[in-house]
Write a protein that holds these residues in place. Structure first.
Motif, PDB file in Angstrom:
ATOM      1  N   LEU A 173       0.807  -1.222   0.000  1.00 35.19           N
ATOM      2  CA  LEU A 173       0.000   0.000   0.000  1.00 35.19           C
ATOM      3  C   LEU A 173       0.842   1.275   0.000  1.00 35.19           C
ATOM      4  O   LEU A 173       0.300   2.379  -0.005  1.00 35.19           O
ATOM      5  CB  LEU A 173      -0.961   0.002   1.190  1.00 35.19           C
ATOM      6  CG  LEU A 173      -1.961  -1.153   1.206  1.00 35.19           C
ATOM      7  CD1 LEU A 173      -2.844  -1.082   2.436  1.00 35.19           C
ATOM      8  CD2 LEU A 173      -2.793  -1.188  -0.066  1.00 35.19           C
ATOM      9  N   GLN A 174       2.172   1.100  -0.002  1.00 37.96           N
ATOM     10  CA  GLN A 174       3.111   2.214   0.005  1.00 37.96           C
ATOM     11  C   GLN A 174       2.704   3.246   1.058  1.00 37.96           C
ATOM     12  O   GLN A 174       2.470   4.418   0.766  1.00 37.96           O
ATOM     13  CB  GLN A 174       3.205   2.843  -1.385  1.00 37.96           C
ATOM     14  CG  GLN A 174       3.739   1.878  -2.416  1.00 37.96           C
ATOM     15  CD  GLN A 174       3.881   2.496  -3.787  1.00 37.96           C
ATOM     16  OE1 GLN A 174       3.703   3.682  -3.987  1.00 37.96           O
ATOM     17  NE2 GLN A 174       4.225   1.666  -4.751  1.00 37.96           N
ATOM     18  N   ALA A 175       2.626   2.743   2.289  1.00 32.90           N
ATOM     19  CA  ALA A 175       2.192   3.584   3.410  1.00 32.90           C
ATOM     20  C   ALA A 175       3.186   3.500   4.550  1.00 32.90           C
ATOM     21  O   ALA A 175       3.956   2.545   4.647  1.00 32.90           O
ATOM     22  CB  ALA A 175       0.817   3.116   3.889  1.00 32.90           C
ATOM     23  N   GLN A 176       3.165   4.507   5.397  1.00 32.00           N
ATOM     24  CA  GLN A 176       3.922   4.490   6.648  1.00 32.00           C
ATOM     25  C   GLN A 176       3.044   3.802   7.700  1.00 32.00           C
ATOM     26  O   GLN A 176       1.843   3.629   7.497  1.00 32.00           O
ATOM     27  CB  GLN A 176       4.260   5.924   7.085  1.00 32.00           C
ATOM     28  CG  GLN A 176       5.045   6.734   6.070  1.00 32.00           C
ATOM     29  CD  GLN A 176       6.392   6.096   5.743  1.00 32.00           C
ATOM     30  OE1 GLN A 176       7.100   5.646   6.637  1.00 32.00           O
ATOM     31  NE2 GLN A 176       6.727   6.062   4.463  1.00 32.00           N
ATOM     32  N   ASP A 177       3.653   3.435   8.834  1.00 32.97           N
ATOM     33  CA  ASP A 177       2.930   2.745   9.896  1.00 32.97           C
ATOM     34  C   ASP A 177       1.634   3.452  10.289  1.00 32.97           C
ATOM     35  O   ASP A 177       0.561   2.852  10.322  1.00 32.97           O
ATOM     36  CB  ASP A 177       3.820   2.613  11.136  1.00 32.97           C
ATOM     37  CG  ASP A 177       4.298   1.188  11.353  1.00 32.97           C
ATOM     38  OD1 ASP A 177       3.800   0.290  10.671  1.00 32.97           O
ATOM     39  OD2 ASP A 177       5.162   1.006  12.223  1.00 32.97           O
ATOM     40  N   SER A 178       1.731   4.724  10.604  1.00 34.29           N
ATOM     41  CA  SER A 178       0.557   5.461  11.071  1.00 34.29           C
ATOM     42  C   SER A 178      -0.486   5.606   9.961  1.00 34.29           C
ATOM     43  O   SER A 178      -1.690   5.580  10.215  1.00 34.29           O
ATOM     44  CB  SER A 178       0.960   6.831  11.609  1.00 34.29           C
ATOM     45  OG  SER A 178       1.586   7.590  10.590  1.00 34.29           O
ATOM     46  N   GLU A 179      -0.025   5.755   8.705  1.00 33.30           N
ATOM     47  CA  GLU A 179      -0.950   5.863   7.575  1.00 33.30           C
ATOM     48  C   GLU A 179      -1.729   4.568   7.395  1.00 33.30           C
ATOM     49  O   GLU A 179      -2.937   4.596   7.129  1.00 33.30           O
ATOM     50  CB  GLU A 179      -0.186   6.146   6.270  1.00 33.30           C
ATOM     51  CG  GLU A 179       0.364   7.532   6.126  1.00 33.30           C
ATOM     52  CD  GLU A 179       1.161   7.660   4.838  1.00 33.30           C
ATOM     53  OE1 GLU A 179       0.935   8.659   4.128  1.00 33.30           O
ATOM     54  OE2 GLU A 179       2.002   6.784   4.544  1.00 33.30           O
ATOM     55  N   LEU A 180      -1.042   3.437   7.541  1.00 36.50           N
ATOM     56  CA  LEU A 180      -1.697   2.143   7.389  1.00 36.50           C
ATOM     57  C   LEU A 180      -2.800   1.985   8.426  1.00 36.50           C
ATOM     58  O   LEU A 180      -3.927   1.624   8.095  1.00 36.50           O
ATOM     59  CB  LEU A 180      -0.683   1.000   7.507  1.00 36.50           C
ATOM     60  CG  LEU A 180      -1.278  -0.416   7.436  1.00 36.50           C
ATOM     61  CD1 LEU A 180      -1.936  -0.667   6.085  1.00 36.50           C
ATOM     62  CD2 LEU A 180      -0.202  -1.448   7.720  1.00 36.50           C
ATOM     63  N   ASP A 181      -2.473   2.263   9.676  1.00 35.55           N
ATOM     64  CA  ASP A 181      -3.466   2.136  10.744  1.00 35.55           C
ATOM     65  C   ASP A 181      -4.665   3.044  10.485  1.00 35.55           C
ATOM     66  O   ASP A 181      -5.821   2.627  10.591  1.00 35.55           O
ATOM     67  CB  ASP A 181      -2.850   2.470  12.104  1.00 35.55           C
ATOM     68  CG  ASP A 181      -1.846   1.429  12.564  1.00 35.55           C
ATOM     69  OD1 ASP A 181      -1.765   0.346  11.935  1.00 35.55           O
ATOM     70  OD2 ASP A 181      -1.134   1.700  13.548  1.00 35.55           O
ATOM     71  N   ALA A 182      -4.399   4.302  10.131  1.00 38.17           N
ATOM     72  CA  ALA A 182      -5.480   5.253   9.876  1.00 38.17           C
ATOM     73  C   ALA A 182      -6.327   4.819   8.677  1.00 38.17           C
ATOM     74  O   ALA A 182      -7.560   4.918   8.703  1.00 38.17           O
ATOM     75  CB  ALA A 182      -4.910   6.651   9.651  1.00 38.17           C
ATOM     76  N   PHE A 183      -5.668   4.312   7.630  1.00 36.99           N
ATOM     77  CA  PHE A 183      -6.376   3.869   6.433  1.00 36.99           C
ATOM     78  C   PHE A 183      -7.293   2.691   6.754  1.00 36.99           C
ATOM     79  O   PHE A 183      -8.473   2.696   6.386  1.00 36.99           O
ATOM     80  CB  PHE A 183      -5.372   3.504   5.330  1.00 36.99           C
ATOM     81  CG  PHE A 183      -6.006   3.030   4.064  1.00 36.99           C
ATOM     82  CD1 PHE A 183      -6.741   3.901   3.270  1.00 36.99           C
ATOM     83  CD2 PHE A 183      -5.879   1.713   3.652  1.00 36.99           C
ATOM     84  CE1 PHE A 183      -7.336   3.468   2.096  1.00 36.99           C
ATOM     85  CE2 PHE A 183      -6.462   1.276   2.478  1.00 36.99           C
ATOM     86  CZ  PHE A 183      -7.200   2.153   1.702  1.00 36.99           C
ATOM     87  N   LEU A 184      -6.768   1.679   7.456  1.00 38.37           N
ATOM     88  CA  LEU A 184      -7.575   0.514   7.795  1.00 38.37           C
ATOM     89  C   LEU A 184      -8.717   0.884   8.739  1.00 38.37           C
ATOM     90  O   LEU A 184      -9.835   0.376   8.604  1.00 38.37           O
ATOM     91  CB  LEU A 184      -6.704  -0.593   8.388  1.00 38.37           C
ATOM     92  CG  LEU A 184      -5.686  -1.201   7.422  1.00 38.37           C
ATOM     93  CD1 LEU A 184      -4.812  -2.220   8.131  1.00 38.37           C
ATOM     94  CD2 LEU A 184      -6.359  -1.817   6.197  1.00 38.37           C
TER      95      LEU A 184
END
Length: 188
Positions: free
Chosen positions: A60-71
């Motif tokens: 998903l080409q995301a950072q840790d915090s971005e992944l959590d927020a996205f999910l």
């Protein structure tokens, strides 16, 4: 090749609009990427993906915090079940994933025992009814004419609506009607 189906107007779906408002086109692209991943699963209609966190971050080409927020956003709009973000592997379970996948190929039972089993398990028909020689003759006829489980579901729906008994003979009558309707529709 496996494939995902993007409905016309996907970007105007309220859930997708919320994702786009929150994450911009990157959020939309991440959602599409996840749908591509679902389509490649052995059982895509289950809509369940398990990957290590690093795989999710990479795909998903995301950072840790971005992944959590996205999910969390996907869960908040009802596209996925709320994930356990600290679990390893990280499980993503889509809700109603079938709207993004092609219709499954209709099942074609290939012997009378498969039809008998289907009628017993799906319609709770008693064993003596599906073992009847007349029923077995109907099953053979269904096999010879490639009656699908999808067609049988439509026949069951019609039989229930007509308040007919769910017997092989009554279902045969409704299968004939389903096929006649389909042929009539194809002609017009």
């Amino acid at each position: 090749m496996s494939w995902a189906r993007l409905p016309a107007g996907l970007s105007s779906d309220p859930a997708v609009l919320q994702i786009e408002r929150t994450f911009g086109l990157a959020g939309y692209a991440r959602l599409v990427k996840m749908l591509e991943m679902v389509a490649t699963l052995r059982d895509p209609y289950a809509g369940r993906m398990c990957n290590g966190r690093s795989v999710w971050l990479d795909v998903l080409q995301a950072q840790d915090s971005e992944l959590d927020a996205f999910l969390q956003c996907l869960a908040g709009v009802g596209l996925i079940e709320p994930p356990a973000l600290t679990a390893n592997p990280l499980v993503v379970q889509f809700c109603r994933v079938e709207r993004f996948l092609p219709d499954p190929a209709p099942a074609l039972p290939t012997d009378p025992q498969q039809w008998a089993f289907w009628l017993q398990t799906e319609l709770n028909m008693p064993r003596q009814m599906v073992d009847d020689p007349h029923a077995i003759a109907l099953f053979r006829r269904w096999i010879a004419s490639n009656v699908t489980v999808t067609e049988m579901h439509e026949a069951v729906t019609q039989a229930v609506a007509a308040k007919d008994k769910l017997t092989p003979a009554e279902l045969h009558k409704h299968v004939h009607a389903v096929r006649t309707q389909r042929l009539s529709k194809a002609r017009t």
